[in-house]
Design a protein around this motif. Structure first.
Motif, PDB file in Angstrom:
ATOM      1  N   LYS A  44      31.260-107.421 -99.986  1.00 19.81           N
ATOM      2  CA  LYS A  44      32.837-107.697-100.058  1.00 19.81           C
ATOM      3  C   LYS A  44      33.107-108.041-101.581  1.00 19.81           C
ATOM      4  N   ASP A  93      38.634 -95.198-106.890  1.00 23.24           N
ATOM      5  CA  ASP A  93      38.054 -93.789-107.321  1.00 23.24           C
ATOM      6  C   ASP A  93      38.232 -93.057-105.919  1.00 23.24           C
ATOM      7  N   VAL A  94      37.981 -91.735-105.917  1.00 21.48           N
ATOM      8  CA  VAL A  94      38.108 -90.846-104.680  1.00 21.48           C
ATOM      9  C   VAL A  94      37.404 -91.477-103.543  1.00 21.48           C
ATOM     10  N   GLU A  95      36.361 -91.928-103.658  1.00 21.73           N
ATOM     11  CA  GLU A  95      35.558 -92.402-102.394  1.00 21.73           C
ATOM     12  C   GLU A  95      36.209 -93.710-101.712  1.00 21.73           C
ATOM     13  N   SER A  96      36.762 -94.753-102.659  1.00 18.54           N
ATOM     14  CA  SER A  96      37.199 -95.855-102.147  1.00 18.54           C
ATOM     15  C   SER A  96      38.606 -95.499-101.437  1.00 18.54           C
ATOM     16  N   LYS A 153      39.505 -92.648-100.057  1.00 18.61           N
ATOM     17  CA  LYS A 153      39.312 -91.855 -98.822  1.00 18.61           C
ATOM     18  C   LYS A 153      38.893 -92.654 -97.656  1.00 18.61           C
ATOM     19  N   ARG A 154      38.158 -93.966 -98.054  1.00 19.43           N
ATOM     20  CA  ARG A 154      37.546 -94.977 -96.933  1.00 19.43           C
ATOM     21  C   ARG A 154      38.830 -95.761 -96.518  1.00 19.43           C
ATOM     22  N   ASN A 198      42.895 -83.362-100.314  1.00 16.98           N
ATOM     23  CA  ASN A 198      41.781 -83.898-101.268  1.00 16.98           C
ATOM     24  C   ASN A 198      42.186 -83.949-102.474  1.00 16.98           C
ATOM     25  N   ASN A 199      43.330 -82.816-102.969  1.00 20.63           N
ATOM     26  CA  ASN A 199      43.659 -82.596-104.234  1.00 20.63           C
ATOM     27  C   ASN A 199      44.782 -83.837-104.528  1.00 20.63           C
ATOM     28  N   VAL A 254      42.806 -86.993-105.565  1.00 20.35           N
ATOM     29  CA  VAL A 254      42.488 -87.046-106.689  1.00 20.35           C
ATOM     30  C   VAL A 254      43.586 -87.199-107.724  1.00 20.35           C
ATOM     31  N   GLU A 255      44.731 -86.609-107.319  1.00 17.11           N
ATOM     32  CA  GLU A 255      45.805 -86.995-108.343  1.00 17.11           C
ATOM     33  C   GLU A 255      46.322 -88.598-108.120  1.00 17.11           C
ATOM     34  N   LYS A 265      43.839 -90.490-110.243  1.00 13.35           N
ATOM     35  CA  LYS A 265      44.404 -90.352-111.920  1.00 13.35           C
ATOM     36  C   LYS A 265      45.758 -91.103-112.135  1.00 13.35           C
ATOM     37  N   GLU A 300      46.213 -94.167-114.771  1.00  9.36           N
ATOM     38  CA  GLU A 300      47.297 -94.127-115.846  1.00  9.36           C
ATOM     39  C   GLU A 300      48.178 -95.138-116.145  1.00  9.36           C
ATOM     40  N   LYS A 357      32.434-109.118-109.292  1.00  7.09           N
ATOM     41  CA  LYS A 357      31.236-107.955-109.526  1.00  7.09           C
ATOM     42  C   LYS A 357      30.752-108.298-110.910  1.00  7.09           C
ATOM     43  N   ILE A 400      29.674-104.556-121.081  1.00  5.54           N
ATOM     44  CA  ILE A 400      30.885-103.902-120.867  1.00  5.54           C
ATOM     45  C   ILE A 400      32.129-104.331-121.785  1.00  5.54           C
TER      46      ILE A 400
END
Ligand SMILES: Nc1ncnc2c1ncn2[C@@H]1O[C@H](COP(=O)(O)OP(=O)(O)OP(=O)(O)O)[C@@H](O)[C@H]1O
Ligand SMILES: Nc1ncnc2c1ncn2[C@@H]1O[C@H](COP(=O)(O)OP(=O)(O)OP(=O)(O)O)[C@@H](O)[C@H]1O
Ligand SMILES: [Mg+2]
Ligand SMILES: [Mg+2]
Lengths: 468, 468
Positions: free
Chosen positions: A102, A238-241, A243-244, A290-291, A294-295, A298, A302, A420, A434
């Motif tokens: 977590k 990101d896309v995966e997070s 989506k979840r 899905n698109n 992604v947008e 992004k 930004e 993290k 980093i």
């Protein structure tokens, strides 16, 4: 023709134990002890219990293959939160199973360490691990476990439970491993000493194979505020997070989706951001294509209108604690500490704390003595690959601060706490460079180096005076 | 109360991509290209096909979040063995699935690299990967895949198959990732150059986002003998590996168990060993108790009568090939190469090959230029944590060989081949300082340093002569 296999995570780390920090018997006994101590410290701190941790290493006689490499029984006991009975087999007998997946500062992070120690013990001695634990409820549970490595599943050999008369809470782990204690000893003792520096509220008791007692007594009952769980920040998405989040969200529109799932995104920020991203605040999250996702990601990266993540969820050492720990352990002539204000990388908040110490009990080694910590864990290996080493040896011009690295007894301390820590290896020994973290360490060290410089200048002036 | 989770291996590497070498967009595009090229080279070499590998990177316009960070399509094609259709989804869409989990020298070893590139592409661009492959049989298969990260399973979006008119064999992968090509470019080109040094039988073609063509033509059709699979050696055994052998063995007695399952254990050696271990040669393997197995493993480690593992299964570069590669790429004034005789660590055979080169096209950098290779893979990062760096910078006294590291243009090359390379990270960038390996590198470098020393002495003498 090629034959294809799949292997379990336990099998992967069995075949690649050097990657997990169990590369040889000396390193293995060090890693076993540190992984178990870190579990115990997490379990106490998370609940605000001043930790009482007891570590005992005994050599099993008659089983040595060489002088030093021997079978050792390692027993670690704590007064922490304990593990709920139904989770004990998997917590210890399954790789990638744990309670630390977590967004919260803790020493543990991979769901691997304790299990790896048990796995290593099993493949070198074929002995089961004993786990005794209670969460303070009515029962104390005792398990004898092994790991089915090919299936990454625990094997319960025994399970008893006892009445918990005194409401005890805590965990005791007893594992047999093939180790090389004499060779590992300096690092083990150093690990305990450095843990005492950054956890002065903990009682650490260590009994070595010769029966010698090492005791690090707590110097304060005052516990640091426990770290808290935080929500993810848009910059870390990101896309995966996304989506979840969408898959589990109860939110019926994007406006509440933004304010519910993200850290420090209020209604106004959400409205402005959705306008920037060209997404209607009324749009149903589950209708995003899905698109669209992604947008959205992004746009999140930004959009510069998001407030920085707050570091309230973090639990830094604090300048007083760090200074006190250094004074107690090293007794230097001079010490300056600095806690940097919170910063962030990839959406994760972090705080850098640094210190520099000179003279007194600090040995002259011909180089700067570097002490590194991350989420209160002492990092003792691979310093040349660590971001702190890079800052100390490549980015700071010590001559500029009147510091002669080769002739002066100097120690530098760096501590990073974050939700993290960007470790570069699962063995948790060194941290990636980093850019944001590097900047903070550099800025912090420049501050304290300046203070040391003034001190050395004054000191030289005083000595000049005395000579006249 | 704590909440417990288990996560899949794909989820683990999604959360910890820095550990796999995908820490930022520049590093990610480098790692993607190298992982795919290494897969292609393995697939050709294992079958003795002179590799023809084609790599194309194109920038997808209109999707850039900043100047350099952009979505790139990376396409890698080879003429290798291809992947059997039924294994394609898992080979690319599942972590810890592959054909390299055996005791054989190959670049791939973890069952993770290719899948990681695809995973990274998916989480940054949400695009599926396209895989076209044939083993040379009657069909060419084309898949569009994504990864179900939480379950570590492939998701097949499309699957077509075509008639394979020409008996083509090979694999083409096309993946979209968010990368930073300009920043990564020097490393990518360097990786290709160094691959050409150690694989001069390969044609490598690289087309960059600007359409520029980089071509590394093969200089020989002669392929090195392919590495072969070998049996484990008794010295590399542990309780788990013995248990697995016993579980699958058809052997009815310990004598045939020893001669069947182990490398270079003949009847006489087996009889002598079993006598040493106090185990009857007639004993049925499946009747061994857990304690018997522990004793057996201990005896295997202590018995000194086993013949050393043979390195016949390995495929070293060879002194000629290494010398030719160095001459071609760096055009030095002097080069000396040495292949050490085979050695062994923990039961794994390995061969160290080293070279030193001076002058000519080698730049003066104020330090030794170190080129590191393992199983023919160029290692370009983390050199300060690598065993070769330790030997070059801490264990060799260069002055002793008349070498002034700061003023002379010197390059050192090390190559290690083995059935198991002791990488310290899953990103395959640096190697552990295993004592046996360290010894071999040191001995090899001393040999070639001595040759350089004689050369420099002769050269100086000649220059002195000329002055008169
Ligand atoms: N002494 C302990 N007291 C309470 N809980 C414990 C203790 N030791 C382990 N656990 C539980 O078992 C889980 C698994 O431990 P393990 O060390 O394998 O992984 P981790 O600590 O989550 O991560 P890491 O691999 O980074 O150490 C922990 O998440 C924690 O919930
Ligand atoms: N170009 C290719 N040609 C033939 N087989 C391939 C190719 N690429 C991948 N494979 C197959 O897919 C499997 C998985 O590849 P992946 O890169 O994920 O792991 P690996 O190569 O086995 O190990 P590593 O993680 O060390 O690279 C390989 O073992 C191989 O069998
Ligand atoms: Mg842990
Ligand atoms: Mg691979």
């Amino acid at each position: 023709r090629e034959v294809f296999y799949e292997i379990s995570p336990a099998d992967f780390f069995y075949r690649n134990k050097d990657i997990a920090g169990f590369s040889n018997p000396a390193r293995a006994i060090y890693s076993t002890i540190r992984e178990l101590i870190e579990n115990s410290l997490d379990a106490s701190e998370l609940y605000g219990y001043p930790p009482d941790i007891y570590v005992r290493v005994t050599a099993d006689s008659g089983l040595s293959t060489t002088e030093n490499i021997n079978v050792y029984t390692i027993r670690v006991g704590d007064n922490g939160s304990g593990v709920p009975a139904r989770h004990i087999p998997s917590a210890f007998g399954q790789v990638f199973y744990g309670s630390k997946y977590k967004l919260r500062q803790s020493r543990g992070t991979f769901g691997l360490g304790g299990t790896m120690a048990i796995l290593y013990g099993q493949i070198t001695t074929n002995s089961p691990v004993k786990v005794i634990s209670s969460t303070g409820d009515r029962a104390i549970h005792e398990y004898e476990l092994m790991i089915d490595i090919q299936r990454n599943r625990p094997i319960v050999l025994k399970h008893k439970s006892y009445k918990n008369e005194d409401g005890w809470h805590g965990t005791v782990i007893e594992v047999k491993i093939e180790g090389d204690y004499p060779r590992a000893m300096p690092k083990i003792i150093e690990y305990l000493k450095q843990t005492a520096i950054v956890a002065p509220y903990a009682n650490l008791t260590f009994v070595d194979p010769k029966g010698r007692l090492y005791r690090f007594e707590r110097v304060t009952e005052e516990m640091p505020k426990p770290p808290t769980e935080t929500k993810p920040h848009p910059y870390g998405s990101d896309v995966e997070s996304i989506k979840r989040m969408i898959a589990v969200t109860p939110c019926k529109d994007m406006l509440s989706f933004m304010t519910t799932h993200f850290h420090k995104v209020g209604r106004i920020t959400a409205e402005k951001f959705l306008a920037f991203a060209g997404i209607s605040p009324k749009k149903r999250p589950k209708s995003l294509t899905n698109n669209d996702i992604v947008e959205l990601v992004k746009a999140m990266k930004e959009y510069d209108g998001f407030r920085s993540p707050s570091a309230d969820c973090l639990s830094p050492l604090g300048e007083n604690l760090l200074k006190a720990g250094i004074l107690k352990e090293l007794n230097p002539e001079f010490v300056s500490v600095r806690q940097r204000s919170p910063s962030v990388y990839s959406g994760y908040p972090f705080i850098v704390e640094v210190a520099i110490a000179y003279g007194g009990g600090i040995p002259k080694t011909g180089d700067i003595l570097l002490y590194r910590f991350a989420n209160r864990i002492p990092l003792l290996y691979d310093e040349a690959s660590d971001v702190s080493w890079k800052v100390v040896h490549q980015l700071i011009n010590w001559k500029h601060y009147n510091v002669d690295v080769q002739t002066m007894p100097i120690a530098v301390f760096t501590h990073i706490c974050s939700t993290k820590i960007p470790y570069r290896s699962v063995g948790k020994e060194f941290i990636a460079d980093i850019p944001e973290i590097e900047r903070e360490i550099l800025a912090g060290l420049r501050d304290v180096a300046r203070e040391l410089s003034s001190y050395l200048t004054r000191r030289r002036a005083i000595e000049m005076e005395k000579k006249r």
